[in-house]
Structure formats: C-alpha cells, structure tokens
Design a protein around this motif. Structure first.
Motif, PDB file in Angstrom:
ATOM      1  N   HIS A 373      38.701  36.382  36.499  1.00  0.00           N
ATOM      2  CA  HIS A 373      38.907  34.994  36.087  1.00  0.00           C
ATOM      3  C   HIS A 373      39.083  35.003  34.565  1.00  0.00           C
ATOM      4  CE1 HIS A 373      37.517  34.314  40.110  1.00  0.00           C
ATOM      5  NE2 HIS A 373      36.254  34.582  39.846  1.00  0.00           N
ATOM      6  N   ALA A 374      40.329  35.182  34.114  1.00  0.00           N
ATOM      7  CA  ALA A 374      40.573  35.386  32.683  1.00  0.00           C
ATOM      8  C   ALA A 374      40.216  34.153  31.860  1.00  0.00           C
ATOM      9  CB  ALA A 374      42.041  35.752  32.460  1.00  0.00           C
ATOM     10  N   GLY A 375      40.434  32.980  32.441  1.00  0.00           N
ATOM     11  CA  GLY A 375      40.154  31.752  31.694  1.00  0.00           C
ATOM     12  C   GLY A 375      38.695  31.627  31.304  1.00  0.00           C
ATOM     13  N   ASP A 376      37.796  32.145  32.153  1.00  0.00           N
ATOM     14  CA  ASP A 376      36.351  32.085  31.869  1.00  0.00           C
ATOM     15  C   ASP A 376      35.858  33.344  31.170  1.00  0.00           C
ATOM     16  OD1 ASP A 376      35.824  29.684  33.478  1.00  0.00           O
ATOM     17  OD2 ASP A 376      36.238  30.958  35.191  1.00  0.00           O
ATOM     18  N   GLY A 377      36.738  34.335  30.953  1.00  0.00           N
ATOM     19  CA  GLY A 377      36.277  35.619  30.418  1.00  0.00           C
ATOM     20  C   GLY A 377      35.402  36.357  31.415  1.00  0.00           C
ATOM     21  N   ASN A 378      35.518  36.010  32.708  1.00  0.00           N
ATOM     22  CA  ASN A 378      34.657  36.605  33.741  1.00  0.00           C
ATOM     23  C   ASN A 378      35.376  37.796  34.390  1.00  0.00           C
ATOM     24  OD1 ASN A 378      33.186  35.332  36.863  1.00  0.00           O
ATOM     25  ND2 ASN A 378      32.759  37.173  35.707  1.00  0.00           N
ATOM     26  N   LEU A 379      34.965  38.995  33.939  1.00  0.00           N
ATOM     27  CA  LEU A 379      35.609  40.225  34.406  1.00  0.00           C
ATOM     28  C   LEU A 379      35.077  40.670  35.759  1.00  0.00           C
ATOM     29  CD1 LEU A 379      35.245  42.201  31.065  1.00  0.00           C
ATOM     30  CD2 LEU A 379      37.366  41.263  31.985  1.00  0.00           C
ATOM     31  N   HIS A 380      35.967  41.232  36.577  1.00  0.00           N
ATOM     32  CA  HIS A 380      35.522  41.886  37.815  1.00  0.00           C
ATOM     33  C   HIS A 380      36.111  43.296  37.866  1.00  0.00           C
ATOM     34  CE1 HIS A 380      33.517  38.447  39.261  1.00  0.00           C
ATOM     35  NE2 HIS A 380      34.574  37.762  39.640  1.00  0.00           N
ATOM     36  N   PRO A 381      35.639  44.202  36.990  1.00  0.00           N
ATOM     37  CA  PRO A 381      36.130  45.581  37.089  1.00  0.00           C
ATOM     38  C   PRO A 381      35.682  46.198  38.411  1.00  0.00           C
ATOM     39  CG  PRO A 381      34.976  45.177  35.007  1.00  0.00           C
ATOM     40  CD  PRO A 381      34.666  44.037  35.919  1.00  0.00           C
ATOM     41  N   LEU A 382      36.611  46.832  39.095  1.00  0.00           N
ATOM     42  CA  LEU A 382      36.293  47.474  40.381  1.00  0.00           C
ATOM     43  C   LEU A 382      36.280  48.981  40.144  1.00  0.00           C
ATOM     44  CD1 LEU A 382      38.737  45.010  41.768  1.00  0.00           C
ATOM     45  CD2 LEU A 382      36.620  45.328  43.026  1.00  0.00           C
TER      46      LEU A 382
END
Ligand SMILES: Cc1cc2nc3c(=O)[nH]c(=O)nc-3n(C[C@H](O)[C@H](O)[C@H](O)COP(=O)(O)OP(=O)(O)OC[C@H]3O[C@@H](n4cnc5c(N)ncnc54)[C@H](O)[C@@H]3O)c2cc1C
Length: 485
Positions: A373-382
C-alpha cells in the motif's frame, strides 16, 4: 495434567453443548496455526459457541480454571495472533455469522463476529452502501478478526482502517462479563475503550457483536495501472500525487517479482518485466474525479511512466484488482515458501526502504518480492525461501531485519497485520520500556489472570529473554501461571 481429563471439560460441554466441542486430535490440527504457518501449536480443545451467552459461559469456565483461551475467526491472520496455547482452548466464532440488522437510513449494520468482511458489503449493496475497509483476504476473513487486528486494505488511504468504521462492539471480557463498548454516536465522552479494544489482537476479550458504519457507493471510480522503469520513479510519483493535494482511494505498488508471480497465477494483464507497477484509483463525484484523474495521468507521465492502462469498464477494473488481491497467494507459484512482512515507513522514504531491503536480501542470498500500500507507506515485502533447502531460519532473520529497518527509518513494525507471535520480541525496537509497561497495565486491567491470548503482542522475558530496560513482570508470571501453561 491434560485438559481433556480435567473437569473443566465437563463444564465446557455444558457451556457450548456436545456439538460445540472438538477434542479429536486430528480435527484439532486444523486449528494449530493461522496464516503464519511457520508457528504451530495444537490446542487441547476447540469450542464452537453459537451465541454470545455461550461464548461468555465458555470464557467463565476458562476464568474459573485459569485456562488460557484464544479467539479465532477465519485464521487468515499473518502474525500468529490466533496461534493456540498448548493445553489452552481455542474459541472459534465461526458459528456466529448472522447479519443481525441493516439500517440504511443511519447507514449502519449490526453483525456477528464470524460474518466475513465481504459479506457485509454483499448484504448492504442493495441499499447502495458498502463497508469500506477491504483487506485482500476479505472473501474469507471475519469482521471479528478485522476488529481485533484493526485491519486495513487498499482503500484505507482515503477511508481509514477498521477503527474508523466501527461504532460499537459487544465484548465478552476475560472474566466472562458481557459489556458494550462505544454506542450509537461516534463521540461518547470518557476514555475511548472501543478504540483501545480495536487492534488489541484478541488480548482484551472476545467481540461477539459489532455495529459497523456503512458508506454510500461513490458516484464514479477511475483506475489506472502505470508501469515505471524504476521503483524510485514510481515512489516519486506517489509523493507527487499526494503533494498535489489529491487523496486517491488507493495507491498500490508491485515490483518485477510480484508482477511475475501474479501473471503466472491469475494473468491480470500487468506488464511482465516492468520494474514497478502503480495502481492508482480515484473515487467520488464525477467532475472532481475527472479533473484529478487527468492530473494523476500527467504526474505519471512527468515521472517517466512507460505505459498507462486505464480501466474503461467494471470488468477491466475487477481484473486489475483481482491481480493485486491475489498477490500474496501468487507467491506460491514462484517459491515453495514465503513470509509476508508488514512494516510501515514514511512515504517519502519508500524508495530508500526498498533499496535497503534489496541489499538485505542480497546479503542473505534470498529473493524478496514487494507488493504494498504505497499511499500509506505500508510495505509488504514477501521473503521467498525454500524450507526443504534449509532456508527457513535465514528467511525469518531477513524478515525480522526488514521489520526493524522500517522502525529505524521512522516507521513502525506493523501497518495492519498486527504483532501477534511473530513480532512480539521486536516491540522493544519501537517502544520504550515505559510505553510497554503502560500497555501492560491496560492489559492487566482487562485480564489480570493473563488467560486471554497470552504470549501475543507484548514481550516478556519468558518469550524474548531479558530485554534492555526495566520489565514489570506480569502478575501471571509471578503467580506461577506461566510455568503451568
Ligand atoms: C492472502 C491474505 C491477504 C491479506 N490481506 C490483508 C490486507 O490487505 N489488510 C489487512 O489488514 N490484513 C490482511 N490480511 C491479514 C488477515 O486477513 C487480517 O488480519 C484479518 O483481519 C484476520 O481475520 P480472521 O478472521 O482470519 O482472524 P484470525 O486470523 O482468526 O485472528 C486474528 C486475530 O484476531 C483475534 N480474533 C479473531 N476473532 C476475534 C474475536 N471475535 N474477538 C476478539 N479477537 C478475535 C485472534 O485471536 C487473533 O489474534 C491478509 C491475509 C491473507 C492470508
């Protein structure tokens, strides 16, 4: 002493009835983990209550015998929040799945905790309404789990998280008392106990009924996928969109590896080989959306987009989102195993974070796909790894290092998946000993016996070893309960 032989078992049977208790060892294994499958514990019993009163009766048995219990929704959590406690019970809310009331005039619905996120929207859509928080797992995850995790989703950039969409919650406290937090109006006065409960990861009680706010469907929705030749250019585009004063409904990003996995899994039509793809969605009144959508396309061009794919029909928009929402599961197509990370960084440091993650991955000799979620700066590295090649521990270390990197960059350990079991020992990186002691005081006020989802969220020496700074022992530790369970 095995719980199954304990007289507590008879009391559980009275509380939930014979068809509400599972003690078959094979069946119990279905409950041994959530979506974080690297952690597994088989519970002594699983209870399947049908009413709030049955939940309360079951919790009262736990309180009487000081038996740890863990609430469970659909088990899609990614932080080990619903991981059972050995010799404890799991209380599943799967049989509490009724939509009790829809009030289109006041735009709210009263639902039981086992209703899935998407079923709320499906039920109210005939009134032109929907429930805004939309985790990618929304077809299966429950609203009770969403409340416990304060879940987000692609559209939380504009609309906020679960906490912004709940008016009231009926809750069974860890002593079996039934109470209601919040009420009909958004502002109640006094302490915001509902706010404290939402996101408490099942450590303050079991929610048995939720009054959610509903929103009218926006008049117009426009969606574009913009490809970029570098991750950095796509990150700069996100900052530029926000700096222009535009609040998109969603801004999602995927890197090459994530695009590859999605294309193999569901062929969503993304451009294979693109360094980054941004999904930008705007919604609202027609005139406003039209103007801002043109501005977004212009900013993508200014920042070097190589391809703009605008959804012209609902079907095209659905296909774009199908790809994004399938991204986690799609990793199974390119790697035998993976960990999903969930850190947050300030939006302006996204590019730096992704560069540092790539360096950490190289050093560990592992691949990391990014979808977030780039807008929130919320990364989900897998973090991709091969269990049978002995890569598990290295992958786990890399995943933890990424979470701690997010904190070091001024962000946080979790954007929406929670701390659970997974990140409990990293909490000291983000919070001071005083912060943690204050949180522990709140928890003790609700659960002095430490029986409600123990071992999650807050670090203890037993879980994490001695941590720097003063640790105030939990009453349960001093009472010897920790040893018993
Ligand atoms: C493919 C995939 C995509 C995902 N995408 C997102 C996403 O976009 N955004 C996001 O935020 N999350 C996402 N998640 C994570 C997960 O779906 C959410 O955390 C969800 O809210 C968990 O709901 P659940 O019903 O599965 O809860 P569970 O996993 O069963 O439980 C989660 C936690 O909630 C507690 N709990 C459950 N029910 C109750 C209750 N009634 N009362 C009190 N506590 C309770 C449990 O004890 C546990 O601590 C995703 C997961 C997967 C597998």
């Amino acid at each position: 002493m095995a719980l199954a032989q304990d007289r507590a078992r008879e009391e559980f049977l009275t509380a939930v009835g014979p068809d509400g208790l599972i003690d078959d060892p094979v069946e119990l294994r279905s409950y041994e983990c959530d979506g974080l499958t690297g952690y597994r514990v088989t519970p002594a019993l699983v209870l399947l209550p049908r009413t709030t009163e049955q939940v309360a009766a079951a919790v009262r048995v736990c309180a009487r015998h000081r038996i740890p219990f863990v609430a469970r929704g659909a088990g899609t959590g990614l932080s080990g929040g619903a991981l059972p406690v050995a010799e404890g019970v799991v209380i599943s809310v799967q049989r509490l799945r009724a939509v009790l009331e829809v009030d289109p005039v006041h735009r709210r619905a009263r639902v039981q905790p086992g209703v899935t996120n998407l079923d709320i929207t499906r039920t109210v859509s005939e009134h032109g309404l929907y429930f805004a928080p939309d985790p990618s797992s929304q077809q299966v995850c429950t609203i009770g789990g969403n409340v416990a995790e304060n879940s987000g989703g692609a559209h939380c950039l504009k609309y906020g998280f679960t906490v912004n969409h709940v008016l009231a919650a009926e809750v069974v406290l860890p002593d079996g008392t039934v109470t209601t937090l919040g009420g009909d109006s958004a502002h109640q006065g006094g302490y915001d106990l509902l706010g404290a409960f939402i996101g408490s990861e099942g450590t303050l009680g079991i929610v048995t009924e939720i009054t959610v706010k509903l929103l009218p469907r926006p008049a117009v929705v426009r969606t574009v996928v913009a490809d970029f030749p570098s991750v950095e250019q796509s990150c700069r585009t996100v900052s530029a969109i926000v700096a222009r004063g535009i609040v998109p409904a969603a801004v999602e990003m995927m890197d090459t590896l994530a695009i590859e996995a999605v294309e193999v899994a569901v062929a969503a039509g993304y451009t294979r080989g693109a360094a980054a793809a941004l999904i930008v969605e705007l919604d609202g009144p027609e005139g406003e959306v039209a103007t801002q959508f043109d501005q977004v396309l212009g900013l993508c061009r200014e920042h070097g987009t190589t391809k703009l794919r605008v959804a012209e029909t609902d079907e095209e928009r659905t296909a774009i989102w199908k790809g994004r929402k399938a991204a986690f599961a799609a990793m199974g197509r390119i790697s035998p195993n993976y960990f999903v990370q969930d850190g947050v960084v300030p939006r302006t440091r996204l590019a730096e974070a992704l560069t540092r993650i790539a360096e950490l991955a190289d050093a560990a000799g592992l691949r990391v796909a990014n979808v977030f979620h780039a807008g929130d700066g919320n990364l989900h590295p897998l973090v991709l790894y091969n269990e049978s090649a002995g890569e598990h521990d290295r992958a786990e270390e890399l995943s933890s290092a990424i979470a701690e990197l997010c904190v070091d960059l001024g962000g946080s350990l979790s954007g929406e998946h929670g701390i659970g079991t997974d990140k409990v020992c990293s909490m000291v990186r983000q919070f001071t000993a005083d912060d943690l002691a204050t949180m522990a005081l709140l928890r003790q006020a609700y659960d002095p016996q430490n029986i409600c989802n123990p071992g999650k969220l807050l670090p203890t020496p037993r879980l994490c070893g001695e941590q720097p700074g003063p640790h105030k022992p939990h009453p349960a530790e001093t009472a010897g309960l920790a040893e018993r369970w």
